[in-house]
Structures are given as C-alpha cells and as structure tokens.
Design a protein around this motif. Sequence first.
Motif, PDB file in Angstrom:
ATOM      1  N   LEU A  51       3.957   6.296 -12.941  1.00  0.00           N
ATOM      2  CA  LEU A  51       3.330   5.495 -11.897  1.00  0.00           C
ATOM      3  C   LEU A  51       3.588   4.012 -12.138  1.00  0.00           C
ATOM      4  O   LEU A  51       3.992   3.293 -11.221  1.00  0.00           O
ATOM      5  CB  LEU A  51       1.832   5.769 -11.844  1.00  0.00           C
ATOM      6  N   LEU A  52       3.362   3.548 -13.353  1.00  0.00           N
ATOM      7  CA  LEU A  52       3.551   2.121 -13.652  1.00  0.00           C
ATOM      8  C   LEU A  52       5.001   1.697 -13.520  1.00  0.00           C
ATOM      9  O   LEU A  52       5.304   0.628 -12.976  1.00  0.00           O
ATOM     10  CB  LEU A  52       3.014   1.809 -15.050  1.00  0.00           C
ATOM     11  N   ILE A  53       5.919   2.527 -13.999  1.00  0.00           N
ATOM     12  CA  ILE A  53       7.341   2.176 -13.913  1.00  0.00           C
ATOM     13  C   ILE A  53       7.794   2.096 -12.459  1.00  0.00           C
ATOM     14  O   ILE A  53       8.469   1.143 -12.059  1.00  0.00           O
ATOM     15  CB  ILE A  53       8.198   3.179 -14.717  1.00  0.00           C
ATOM     16  N   VAL A  54       7.419   3.094 -11.667  1.00  0.00           N
ATOM     17  CA  VAL A  54       7.833   3.104 -10.255  1.00  0.00           C
ATOM     18  C   VAL A  54       7.194   1.938  -9.504  1.00  0.00           C
ATOM     19  O   VAL A  54       7.844   1.264  -8.702  1.00  0.00           O
ATOM     20  CB  VAL A  54       7.476   4.455  -9.598  1.00  0.00           C
ATOM     21  N   PHE A  55       5.923   1.652  -9.778  1.00  0.00           N
ATOM     22  CA  PHE A  55       5.235   0.567  -9.079  1.00  0.00           C
ATOM     23  C   PHE A  55       5.835  -0.788  -9.434  1.00  0.00           C
ATOM     24  O   PHE A  55       6.095  -1.615  -8.558  1.00  0.00           O
ATOM     25  CB  PHE A  55       3.737   0.601  -9.385  1.00  0.00           C
ATOM     26  N   ILE A  56       6.098  -1.019 -10.703  1.00  0.00           N
ATOM     27  CA  ILE A  56       6.675  -2.301 -11.114  1.00  0.00           C
ATOM     28  C   ILE A  56       8.100  -2.451 -10.585  1.00  0.00           C
ATOM     29  O   ILE A  56       8.486  -3.515 -10.109  1.00  0.00           O
ATOM     30  CB  ILE A  56       6.607  -2.454 -12.647  1.00  0.00           C
ATOM     31  N   ALA A  57       8.876  -1.364 -10.636  1.00  0.00           N
ATOM     32  CA  ALA A  57      10.240  -1.424 -10.080  1.00  0.00           C
ATOM     33  C   ALA A  57      10.190  -1.702  -8.581  1.00  0.00           C
ATOM     34  O   ALA A  57      11.008  -2.476  -8.057  1.00  0.00           O
ATOM     35  CB  ALA A  57      10.966  -0.112 -10.359  1.00  0.00           C
ATOM     36  N   GLY A  58       9.252  -1.093  -7.884  1.00  0.00           N
ATOM     37  CA  GLY A  58       9.112  -1.341  -6.452  1.00  0.00           C
ATOM     38  C   GLY A  58       8.721  -2.775  -6.152  1.00  0.00           C
ATOM     39  O   GLY A  58       9.203  -3.380  -5.197  1.00  0.00           O
ATOM     40  N   GLY A 116       0.821  -1.205   0.000  1.00  0.00           N
ATOM     41  CA  GLY A 116       0.000   0.000   0.000  1.00  0.00           C
ATOM     42  C   GLY A 116       0.854   1.253   0.000  1.00  0.00           C
ATOM     43  O   GLY A 116       0.566   2.224  -0.714  1.00  0.00           O
ATOM     44  N   THR A 117       1.918   1.243   0.788  1.00  0.00           N
ATOM     45  CA  THR A 117       2.840   2.373   0.815  1.00  0.00           C
ATOM     46  C   THR A 117       3.536   2.529  -0.527  1.00  0.00           C
ATOM     47  O   THR A 117       3.700   3.645  -1.032  1.00  0.00           O
ATOM     48  CB  THR A 117       3.873   2.191   1.939  1.00  0.00           C
ATOM     49  N   LEU A 118       3.941   1.421  -1.122  1.00  0.00           N
ATOM     50  CA  LEU A 118       4.564   1.463  -2.442  1.00  0.00           C
ATOM     51  C   LEU A 118       3.623   2.086  -3.460  1.00  0.00           C
ATOM     52  O   LEU A 118       4.023   2.950  -4.246  1.00  0.00           O
ATOM     53  CB  LEU A 118       4.965   0.054  -2.891  1.00  0.00           C
ATOM     54  N   PHE A 119       2.361   1.680  -3.461  1.00  0.00           N
ATOM     55  CA  PHE A 119       1.396   2.231  -4.413  1.00  0.00           C
ATOM     56  C   PHE A 119       1.204   3.731  -4.200  1.00  0.00           C
ATOM     57  O   PHE A 119       1.150   4.500  -5.165  1.00  0.00           O
ATOM     58  CB  PHE A 119       0.050   1.513  -4.316  1.00  0.00           C
ATOM     59  N   LEU A 120       1.104   4.162  -2.947  1.00  0.00           N
ATOM     60  CA  LEU A 120       0.897   5.585  -2.682  1.00  0.00           C
ATOM     61  C   LEU A 120       2.099   6.422  -3.097  1.00  0.00           C
ATOM     62  O   LEU A 120       1.947   7.522  -3.637  1.00  0.00           O
ATOM     63  CB  LEU A 120       0.571   5.812  -1.208  1.00  0.00           C
ATOM     64  N   VAL A 121       3.304   5.912  -2.872  1.00  0.00           N
ATOM     65  CA  VAL A 121       4.509   6.631  -3.300  1.00  0.00           C
ATOM     66  C   VAL A 121       4.547   6.716  -4.829  1.00  0.00           C
ATOM     67  O   VAL A 121       4.838   7.774  -5.393  1.00  0.00           O
ATOM     68  CB  VAL A 121       5.776   5.949  -2.745  1.00  0.00           C
ATOM     69  N   ALA A 122       4.247   5.605  -5.501  1.00  0.00           N
ATOM     70  CA  ALA A 122       4.226   5.610  -6.965  1.00  0.00           C
ATOM     71  C   ALA A 122       3.154   6.573  -7.483  1.00  0.00           C
ATOM     72  O   ALA A 122       3.371   7.297  -8.469  1.00  0.00           O
ATOM     73  CB  ALA A 122       3.985   4.199  -7.495  1.00  0.00           C
ATOM     74  N   LEU A 123       1.994   6.591  -6.833  1.00  0.00           N
ATOM     75  CA  LEU A 123       0.925   7.498  -7.233  1.00  0.00           C
ATOM     76  C   LEU A 123       1.351   8.956  -7.085  1.00  0.00           C
ATOM     77  O   LEU A 123       1.134   9.780  -7.977  1.00  0.00           O
ATOM     78  CB  LEU A 123      -0.334   7.230  -6.409  1.00  0.00           C
ATOM     79  N   LEU A 124       1.980   9.291  -5.961  1.00  0.00           N
ATOM     80  CA  LEU A 124       2.422  10.670  -5.754  1.00  0.00           C
ATOM     81  C   LEU A 124       3.484  11.077  -6.755  1.00  0.00           C
ATOM     82  O   LEU A 124       3.482  12.209  -7.261  1.00  0.00           O
ATOM     83  CB  LEU A 124       2.939  10.840  -4.322  1.00  0.00           C
ATOM     84  N   LEU A 125       4.413  10.180  -7.074  1.00  0.00           N
ATOM     85  CA  LEU A 125       5.430  10.495  -8.071  1.00  0.00           C
ATOM     86  C   LEU A 125       4.809  10.650  -9.456  1.00  0.00           C
ATOM     87  O   LEU A 125       5.207  11.539 -10.224  1.00  0.00           O
ATOM     88  CB  LEU A 125       6.513   9.417  -8.085  1.00  0.00           C
ATOM     89  N   GLY A 126       3.851   9.802  -9.785  1.00  0.00           N
ATOM     90  CA  GLY A 126       3.156   9.939 -11.062  1.00  0.00           C
ATOM     91  C   GLY A 126       2.374  11.234 -11.157  1.00  0.00           C
ATOM     92  O   GLY A 126       2.369  11.900 -12.201  1.00  0.00           O
ATOM     93  N   MET A 127       1.719  11.615 -10.063  1.00  0.00           N
ATOM     94  CA  MET A 127       0.977  12.869 -10.055  1.00  0.00           C
ATOM     95  C   MET A 127       1.914  14.061 -10.170  1.00  0.00           C
ATOM     96  O   MET A 127       1.617  15.031 -10.871  1.00  0.00           O
ATOM     97  CB  MET A 127       0.130  12.970  -8.785  1.00  0.00           C
ATOM     98  N   ALA A 128       3.048  13.994  -9.486  1.00  0.00           N
ATOM     99  CA  ALA A 128       4.019  15.082  -9.578  1.00  0.00           C
ATOM    100  C   ALA A 128       4.557  15.202 -11.000  1.00  0.00           C
ATOM    101  O   ALA A 128       4.705  16.312 -11.528  1.00  0.00           O
ATOM    102  CB  ALA A 128       5.163  14.842  -8.590  1.00  0.00           C
TER     103      ALA A 128
END
Length: 74
Positions: free
Chosen positions: A62-69, A34-46
């Motif tokens: 968002l997808l790149i950060v989430f998959i890498a995480g 859940g934390t990983l998804f929220l961080v990826a979401l915030l980076l994607g939004m930024a």
Amino acid sequence: MAEHHTGPAEVGAPMDYKEHEQTYSMFLAAAKYGTLFLVALLLGMAAGFFTGAGFLGGLVVLLIVFIAGLVLLR
C-alpha cells in the motif's frame, strides 16, 4: 393564490469565477488522490490476503503504490 413570475429569481447576479475555478480544482485533486488511495488500498489488501505477504506485506505494498502514485501524478 400563487404569484406568477416571468423571470428567474436572481437576475444579473455576478458569478465569482475565481472561487468557482478554485473549488473545481480542489474537487479534481480530491478525486484524483482519493482514487489513488483506494487503488493502493485494494492492491495492498490483495497482496495481504491472496499471497503469503500478510498484514505487514500488504501495508508495505500500500505504501509503495501510494508513494509511487504521488510521485507520478505530480
């Protein structure tokens, strides 16, 4: 009148330690992903709002950060 009890309500109730460990493990996994998804979401939004990337660029980030995480957290 109120009754006076001298001991706990459940005396000698067996603990299900296996179920406790499974629940704790599921809680840790949910918190981690859940934390990983929220961080990826915030980076994607930024990336989408503050750069010229737009919606699709933010979605790609968002997808790149989430998959890498996901790969790194295994």
